[in-house]
Design an enzyme around this catalytic site. Structure first.
Site, PDB file in Angstrom:
ATOM      1  N   TYR A   6       0.863  -1.191   0.000  1.00  0.00           N
ATOM      2  CA  TYR A   6       0.000   0.000   0.000  1.00  0.00           C
ATOM      3  C   TYR A   6       0.891   1.231   0.000  1.00  0.00           C
ATOM      4  CZ  TYR A   6      -3.387   3.483   1.660  1.00  0.00           C
ATOM      5  OH  TYR A   6      -4.192   4.594   1.788  1.00  0.00           O
ATOM      6  N   ASP A   8       9.250   2.466  -0.227  1.00  0.00           N
ATOM      7  CA  ASP A   8       8.248   3.160   0.580  1.00  0.00           C
ATOM      8  C   ASP A   8       8.444   2.699   2.021  1.00  0.00           C
ATOM      9  OD1 ASP A   8       6.107   4.165   1.910  1.00  0.00           O
ATOM     10  OD2 ASP A   8       4.581   3.418   0.523  1.00  0.00           O
ATOM     11  N   LYS A  63       5.063   8.562   9.259  1.00  0.00           N
ATOM     12  CA  LYS A  63       4.744   7.971  10.569  1.00  0.00           C
ATOM     13  C   LYS A  63       5.737   8.375  11.666  1.00  0.00           C
ATOM     14  CE  LYS A  63       1.957   4.444   8.407  1.00  0.00           C
ATOM     15  NZ  LYS A  63       0.542   4.449   8.682  1.00  0.00           N
TER      16      LYS A  63
HETATM   17  N1  PLP Z   1       2.912   4.011   2.465  1.00  0.00           N
HETATM   18  C1  PLP Z   1       2.812   3.085   3.421  1.00  0.00           C
HETATM   19  C2  PLP Z   1       3.781   1.946   3.444  1.00  0.00           C
HETATM   20  C3  PLP Z   1       1.820   3.174   4.394  1.00  0.00           C
HETATM   21  O1  PLP Z   1       1.728   2.234   5.347  1.00  0.00           O
HETATM   22  C4  PLP Z   1       0.934   4.263   4.347  1.00  0.00           C
HETATM   23  C5  PLP Z   1      -0.143   4.398   5.349  1.00  0.00           C
HETATM   24  O2  PLP Z   1      -0.409   3.543   6.132  1.00  0.00           O
HETATM   25  C6  PLP Z   1       1.073   5.195   3.330  1.00  0.00           C
HETATM   26  C7  PLP Z   1       2.075   5.056   2.403  1.00  0.00           C
HETATM   27  C8  PLP Z   1       0.145   6.380   3.240  1.00  0.00           C
HETATM   28  O3  PLP Z   1       0.412   7.245   4.271  1.00  0.00           O
HETATM   29  P1  PLP Z   1      -0.723   8.296   4.770  1.00  0.00           P
HETATM   30  O4  PLP Z   1      -1.803   7.474   5.385  1.00  0.00           O
HETATM   31  O5  PLP Z   1       0.024   9.170   5.721  1.00  0.00           O
HETATM   32  O6  PLP Z   1      -1.175   9.026   3.542  1.00  0.00           O
END
Ligand code: PLP
Length: 437
Positions: free
Chosen positions: A151, A247, A275
């Protein structure tokens, strides 16, 4: 045990949820909070301290969601609170640069050297969107490869499911995603190098701009990369002139100081972080090779901007959090060791109670899967028994322990989770699994 315990009073959460249903789709501002995957009343939380959340009815919950990852130090860490309070008194949105941005960026780079230059944004979604824009600009190519089960936030091009995606082009996983955008995302499988190679070669003579992945999947439950998977991806990207984008919004500053890049010794070209770097306030970042980041406006032609980017309160929380991680580098080992204790205890309960399941854990991320013996891919995760997960989720919640309200989300541990709390969790899990029989 069953039937003899008083169930928690959740009337205030129920009443709030009723009102929320009239206001928000599903009664929530982010889908998984609606508890649809596990049933029951979504709790409304009014305060949080250490490892404990308190809901509107005054029930205390031992928290393994931890704001979906950011709260590595636990809730309301005093140094972080103090830093935010101090900044609050100095005003909290300037519209111009502030010194805390420079300080936090220097800290982030010390932890994560592959982020040679970076830019702060307010969410992980913005970070991944911008990283891909940079990759496309740098390579002059349009397509990207993403891996099934990863994700990357909710931008159009990432909401693509695998299906038989390898031989075909991407299929949108959400209504409202234009087919043309989905077609630019090729999907391959995590821990399956051949599938990634096939995705690279899908359009002859037209390799992708970027391969983006969670180097440790956290959004299908925790799935670790097999040995050499990440380094093989690095080599594949180099062969095709494709940029490797890690990511690390979830894994960065959590599974090690320098995230998966440090832990597995693979350096991405671009990285997205989030995060933990904001200590619970909205901060994310994209960064990477200096020559790539030079492309970003105003230095280069890739446009990206944000009213709340580098928000002073969030920068204050991020700096206070990373300052603690810098001065006490044993935190990562300590939290990982406690996560190991919890995972081992859960495995012992599964074995003793003869419940089929597996506990995946890496660093301070962990997931309890039922009905399967191993989970090393998104397909295997999908085979897990989410009904059993929901039963155990409810059993634990009744006993004051909060797991993620979805079988396919990583749980976390914080430095505020003590061994006493782990013992309490294991006792509750043992009872909750009795409900399975
Ligand atoms: N990338 C990863 C690996 C994530 O776990 C998340 C959210 O959980 C995101 C991107 C998206 O981040 P946000 O919820 O701050 O937009």
């Amino acid at each position: 045990m069953k039937g003899t315990r008083a169930l928690p009073d959740t009337r205030k959460s129920e009443a709030l949820h009723e009102r929320a249903l009239d206001l928000f789709p599903g009664g929530v501002n982010s889908p998984v909070r609606a508890f649809r995957a596990v049933g029951g009343t979504p709790r409304h939380i009014v305060s949080a301290r250490g490892a404990i959340l308190t809901d509107a009815d005054g029930n205390e919950l031992l928290d393994y969601v931890l704001g979906w990852g950011p709260m590595l130090l636990g809730h309301a860490n005093p140094s972080v609170v103090e830093a935010v309070e101090r900044q609050l008194r100095n005003g909290f949105l300037y519209g111009l640069s502030n010194p805390l941005e420079v300080e936090l960026a220097e800290r982030v780079r010390r932890f994560y050297p592959a982020a040679e230059r970076l830019r702060f944004v307010a969410s992980g979604t913005e970070a991944t969107m911008a990283a891909i824009r940079v990759a496309r600009a740098a390579t002059g190519r349009d397509d990207i490869v993403k891996l099934d089960g990863c994700y990357h936030g909710h931008a159009d091009g990432f909401l693509i499911k695998a299906g038989s995606g390898l031989q075909t082009f991407g299929i949108p996983d959400s209504a409202g995603v234009p087919t043309a955008v989905a077609a630019g995302t090729r999907v391959a499988k995590f821990n399956d190098l051949d599938s990634v190679k096939a995705a690279f070669e899908l359009r002859p003579g037209s390799p992708p701009a970027a391969l983006i992945l969670e180097p440790v999947i956290g959004n299908m439950g925790v799935i670790a990369p097999e040995p050499e998977f990440l380094s093989s991806l690095r080599a594949l990207c180099d062969r095709h002139g494709t940029l490797l984008v890690f990511d690390e919004v979830m894994t960065g500053f959590r599974i090690a100081r320098g995230g998966a890049a440090e832990r597995f010794g693979v350096r991405p070209d671009l990285v997205t972080l989030g995060k933990v770097i904001g200590g619970g306030l909205p901060v994310a970042a994209f960064g990477g090779r200096a020559d790539l980041m030079k492309l970003v406006a105003p230095e280069g032609p890739v446009y990206q901007a944000g009213t709340y980017a580098g928000h002073p309160l969030a920068m204050a929380a991020g700096n206070a959090t990373l300052a603690i991680l810098e001065s006490d580098s044993a935190i990562f080992r300590r939290v990982e060791a406690r996560t190991g204790l919890l995972a081992a205890g859960l495995r012992e309960i599964l074995a003793r109670r003869n419940v089929r399941g597996v506990v995946n854990s890496l660093g301070s991320m962990w997931t309890l899967f039922f009905g399967v013996d191993q989970v090393a891919s998104a397909d295997e995760a999908r085979r897990a028994d989410s009904k059993r997960y929901a039963t155990v989720f409810q059993g634990l919640l009744e006993r004051g322990v909060l797991l993620p309200p979805s079988a396919f989300e990583s749980a976390f541990l914080s430095d505020a989770h003590t061994e006493t709390e782990i013992d309490r969790t294991l006792e509750a899990a043992d009872e909750a699994m009795e409900d399975l029989a």
